[in-house]
Scaffold this active site. Structure first.
Site, short mmCIF file in Angstrom:
data_model
loop_
_atom_site.label_atom_id
_atom_site.label_comp_id
_atom_site.label_asym_id
_atom_site.label_seq_id
_atom_site.Cartn_x
_atom_site.Cartn_y
_atom_site.Cartn_z
N ASN A 269 58.03 46.54 3.83
CA ASN A 269 59.13 46.62 2.89
C ASN A 269 59.49 48.06 2.75
OD1 ASN A 269 58.88 43.84 2.80
ND2 ASN A 269 57.42 44.25 1.20
N GLU A 302 51.52 50.44 8.32
CA GLU A 302 52.84 50.07 7.59
C GLU A 302 53.61 51.71 7.16
OE1 GLU A 302 53.22 47.15 7.58
OE2 GLU A 302 51.27 46.67 7.98
N HIS A 305 55.82 52.44 10.21
CA HIS A 305 57.15 51.34 10.25
C HIS A 305 58.07 52.04 9.49
CE1 HIS A 305 56.05 47.84 12.60
NE2 HIS A 305 55.09 47.49 11.47
N1 B3K Z 1 55.90 43.42 10.13
C1 B3K Z 1 54.75 42.60 9.30
C2 B3K Z 1 54.34 41.32 9.95
C3 B3K Z 1 55.24 40.19 9.24
C4 B3K Z 1 54.70 38.82 9.63
C5 B3K Z 1 55.65 38.01 9.66
N2 B3K Z 1 55.16 36.50 9.77
C6 B3K Z 1 53.44 43.44 9.43
C7 B3K Z 1 53.16 44.55 10.42
O1 B3K Z 1 53.28 44.24 11.40
O2 B3K Z 1 53.16 45.60 9.96
ZN ZN Z 2 53.71 46.20 12.21
#
Ligand code: B3K
Ligand code: ZN
Length: 882
Positions: A269, A302, A305
């Site tokens: 997030n 994370e 991302h």
């Molecule tokens: N993007 C999230 C994964 C979300 C899974 C939802 N069922 C974690 C990651 O890959 O960083």
């Molecule tokens: Zn991811």
């Protein structure tokens, strides 16, 4: 056959949204039993949209009211069916206000807004935002969010959301508020809020540009002694992305929050990453070396991302690997760079390839096989797979192998220049790589569109008169569901040739020097021959160096050649690989012998090579540990036409015991010389030593004699860190040691207050040699067990079903009956968990008929239950005719 399955969604059916959302203002009145959510959004008609109506999605919501441009809508003004709300409007600009009521305390799916240990958390990826309010909940709709949180001040002193805190204060009635503003537009899946009793460790750092940023790690009270490693990992991630990719943190504040109830590892997030406690909390008392490494990797993942996923996001969920494959590649490179040494990098690469072989290759060969960019799905949550993540990362790595590090960086720069702030497709990433490097990557697209693991076959011939060496490479990929015929992939095959002294030869292709050690051959057709010239002597080929493509390489190496590569290859990955090939051959032969009740024998060639590596103190301990670790039972299983879990287990156990005998004094020496002095440190050097020491202990323990018992017990008693404690406890539990029950009991009472350690306690017992369904059922009655907590359910149920193949596949089928019960029970609580466990039987057709029959019955039993669409999709696909 039931036909009430949910319909599949197809990539080809993508249509742009009818409206863009520009701004979103949300007000939350947080209350576990009834949270009121008021949302006001401004929307703008999308001229490219095809649908007339404004389309919003919502699930498990009580709709209080909707107002369009200030006017309340009545039931006749919109259509609401199956979670889709359609408002027929034609205006170019609209303001929509929606009020919903939700029940976070009843939310056991852990999607949307839920309560964990009295605090509020959200999880919106992929489609959880629609459990908070009606919204065009799709990743290509990006908006700017302002969030007002209101709650009781005593119960929820901390109120967090994405972006910057702009205002906070008291409301006078024992309640308080906080107003958050995220300056970046984002898709709804990146929305987050957290509220409750939390404390944080914080640090201010100066970014590359000189800007200051506030970093925080939020945890429950009592856990502040476990946040330093996560904080260090975050700072290292920020520095690494600046250095390696020139990408800077774009926010003034970056928060990580740990939560004990979470479906997966962590969530990126914007500015408010929410993490499973497992990937945040660490100190030497509770965390192993592997935990430390995983925390670094997940924090990195994370954080990375923030650019690959958040700044540039996915147009639709079929493009999931655009962000996941790329971000896994980035976290793999980060972890490798953090170790720094060549052999450390190789160990990291080996670990990553192991995951691929143990989990992704089987997926690619089973009923759930799907391309890195799928063409259809029923439930997107089922597509957060090893194929999307790990194979996706291999696909990204191949660009770097083909284009070089600098070329790859140029491609990344162009990708951001073109697409910052956009929601794009995998094809856009490929186009950027291609344009930045002037390379035609048209054929490379097949890595995205075709499922299945390609097999590359190599044939070689040496002409001592002409001094030429021909390598003929051919490729083949078996059919996968919905894809009967595959077209040729574009496969980079990194290759070196070793002379008789074990040195790399200078490589000439058709007269031209192409490399002094490694050349990347590009296999693009069904079959190609590469001619090396001026090859002065018969070479030993080292193929697919550093695992340059996610394929199965078939080449008829002699045992001598493999031993030679193990001893000399300059490519550390292939030194390991040669050992794995030798061991796999032996394990397959032993498995066949077990099946025929033949005598089992050990092969001196294998034990001699392993001994040489074990004793080669020039090599890093961490690397030696990887070589001495035999291929996993699941990896051996993949090589068999019909999987026989008991025979594989017996064979592997026999080989381990034989090696323990043959190399006994070597293991004892390795054990003694790999002690680490001084206070615990999780650095690569020390953790490598512990890994080798504990591997030696596990071999010594195979002999199950007094010496082994005493050694394990002594280590357990003296352990000052969780790595050594767990390794010795495991040695005890898997032996006849007299102290094993006492050690297990003491471990429990010592760590009763540490949920992550109690998870280890359950997991160790579920994976023990003596575990069976009865043992697991008894453990499920333990007061500390809860099926509702995903970490706990994984530690016991999943560990047994996925981590103890010979016991799970017991001939009486008891494992399958248990599995069916647990899938149904989990599914009713948490569909994602149910569907994940449902995957454990998806390869049932690979097993011997007697087991197949029992698995089939268990699958049918589950299929007949009332299921979520998540679990339904998995069992339906598992049962489908091949
Ligand atoms: N993007 C999230 C994964 C979300 C899974 C939802 N069922 C974690 C990651 O890959 O960083
Ligand atoms: Zn991811």
């Amino acid at each position: 056959m039931r036909t009430d399955t949910s319909p599949a969604i197809y990539r080809k059916d993508y249509t742009p949204p009818s409206y863009w959302v520009r701004t979103v203002q949300m007000g939350f009145d947080l209350d576990p039993a009834a949270t009121r959510v008021a949302t006001r959004m401004t929307l703008e008609r999308n001229p490219a949209g095809r649908e007339q109506a404004l389309v919003l999605f919502g699930e498990e919501l009580e709709l209080v009211q909707i107002r369009l441009n200030g006017k309340a809508l009545s039931r006749r003004d919109y259509a609401l069916k199956d979670g889709v709300l359609r408002i027929p409007v034609k205006l170019d600009q609209i303001t929509l206000e929606i009020e919903t009521l939700i029940r976070p305390d009843k939310n056991t799916s852990l999607m949307g807004l839920y309560v964990s240990n009295g605090n509020f958390f959200t999880q919106c990826e992929a489609e959880g935002f629609r459990k908070i309010t009606y919204f065009p909940d799709r990743p290509d709709v990006m908006a700017q969010y302002t969030v007002m949180l209101r709650a009781d001040k005593k119960a929820y002193p901390v109120l967090l959301s994405n972006g910057n805190l702009v205002e906070e204060g008291d409301l006078g009635d024992g309640r308080h508020y906080a107003l958050w503003e995220d300056p970046f537009k984002k898709p709804s899946y990146l929305f987050a809020l957290v509220a409750g009793q939390l404390v944080c460790q914080e640090e201010k750092i100066k970014l590359q540009s000189g800007r200051e940023a506030l970093l925080q790690v939020w945890v429950e009270d009592g856990n502040l002694d476990k946040t330093q490693h996560a904080m260090d990992s975050l700072i290292n991630s920020i520095r690494w992305d600046e250095r390696r990719f020139g990408l800077e943190l774009d926010l003034d504040r970056f928060m990580i929050v740990a939560v004990g109830d979470f479906n997966m590892g962590a969530m990126e997030n914007k500015g408010l990453n929410i993490f499973n406690t497992k990937y945040v909390l660490a100190n030497p008392r509770i965390a192993t070396d592997v935990d430390y490494a995983n925390i670094e990797a997940v924090v990195g993942h994370e954080y990375f991302h923030n650019w690959t996923g958040n700044r540039v996001t996915c147009r639709d969920w079929f493009q999931l690997s655009l962000k996941e494959g790329l971000t896994v590649f980035r976290d793999q490179e980060f972890s490798a760079d953090m170790v720094g040494t060549d052999s450390g990098r190789a160990v990291k690469r080996i670990d990553d390839v192991r995951v691929l072989r143990q989990a992704q290759f089987p997926e690619d060969a089973g009923p759930m096989a799907h391309p890195v960019r799928p063409d259809s799905f029923v439930e997107i949550s089922n597509f957060y797979t090893v194929t999307i993540y790990e194979k996706g990362a291999e696909v990204v790595r191949m660009y770097q192998t083909l284009l070089g590090r600098d070329g790859f960086r140029k491609g990344m720069d162009l990708y951001f220049k073109r697409h910052d702030g956009q929601a794009v497709e995998c094809d856009d990433f490929r186009a950027a790589m291609s344009a930045a490097n002037g390379r035609d990557l048209t054929q490379f697209e097949r890595w995205y569109s075709q499922a299945g693991t390609p097999h590359v076959k190599a044939k070689t011939s040496y002409d001592p008169v002409q001094k030429t060496y021909d390598i003929t490479l051919s490729q083949f990929c078996a059919p996968t569901p919905g894809q009967d015929r595959k077209q040729s992939f574009h496969i980079p095959v990194a290759l070196g040739l070793l002379d008789s002294s074990g040195k790399d030869m200078t490589l000439k292709l058709d007269g031209e020097v192409v490399a002094i050690n490694t050349v990347v051959l590009e296999l693009t057709s069904a079959q190609q021959t590469f001619r090396f010239t001026d090859v002065s002597e018969y070479p030993v080929p080292s193929m697919l160096r550093n695992f340059s493509a996610p394929v199965v390489l078939e080449y008829d190496y002699s045992e001598e050649e493999l031993a030679f590569l193990m001893a000399h290859d300059s490519d550390a990955f292939n030194r390991w690989e040669a050992g794995q090939r030798l061991a796999t051959r032996r394990l397959l032969a032993l498995t066949a012998a077990v099946q025929k009740s033949d005598a089992l024998t050990i092969d001196p060639a294998l034990s001699d090579s392993l001994r040489a590596t074990l004793n080669d103190t020039q090599l890093d301990p961490a690397f030696r540990e990887t070589v001495l670790t035999l291929p996993a039972e699941t990896v051996v299983a993949e090589q068999m036409d019909v999987i026989d879990p008991q025979a594989i287990h017996t064979a592997r156990r026999f080989l381990r015991q034989s090696l323990a005998q043959a190399l006994q004094s070597d293991f004892v020496r390795a054990y003694q010389s790999s002690q680490t002095d001084g206070p615990y440190s999780p650095d690569a050097g020390s953790s490598g030593k512990r890994a080798l020491k504990n591997l030696a202990l596990s071999y010594i323990a195979e002999l199950d004699d007094d010496y082994a018992h005493t050694l394990a017990q002594a280590q357990y008693d003296a352990a000052d860190n969780m790595t050594d404690r767990m390794a010795s406890l495991s040695a005890l539990v898997n032996s006849q040691a007299p102290g094993k029950a006492a050690a297990l009991a003491r471990f429990y009472s010592d760590f009763e207050q540490e949920p992550l350690v109690i998870d280890k306690w359950f997991s160790l017992q579920a994976m023990a040699r003596t575990a069976d369904v009865a043992v697991v059922r008894t453990l499920m009655q333990h007061p500390a067990f809860s099926i509702k907590n995903p970490n706990r359910a994984r530690s016991l149920i999943f560990s047994f079903c996925n981590g103890n193949p010979s016991r799970f596949h017991a001939a009486d089928g008891s494992g399958y009956v248990f599995w069916a019960e647990q899938v149904i029970a989990l599914d009713a609580i948490n569909p994602q968990m149910g569907a994940r466990l449902a995957r454990s039987l998806d390869r049932w057709r690979k097993y011997a008929p007697a087991l197949q029959e029992k698995m089939h019955a268990a699958l049918k039993h589950v299929a007949a239950a009332k299921l979520s669409k998540d679990t339904k999709e998995v069992v339906t696909k598992s049962l489908a005719a091949t």
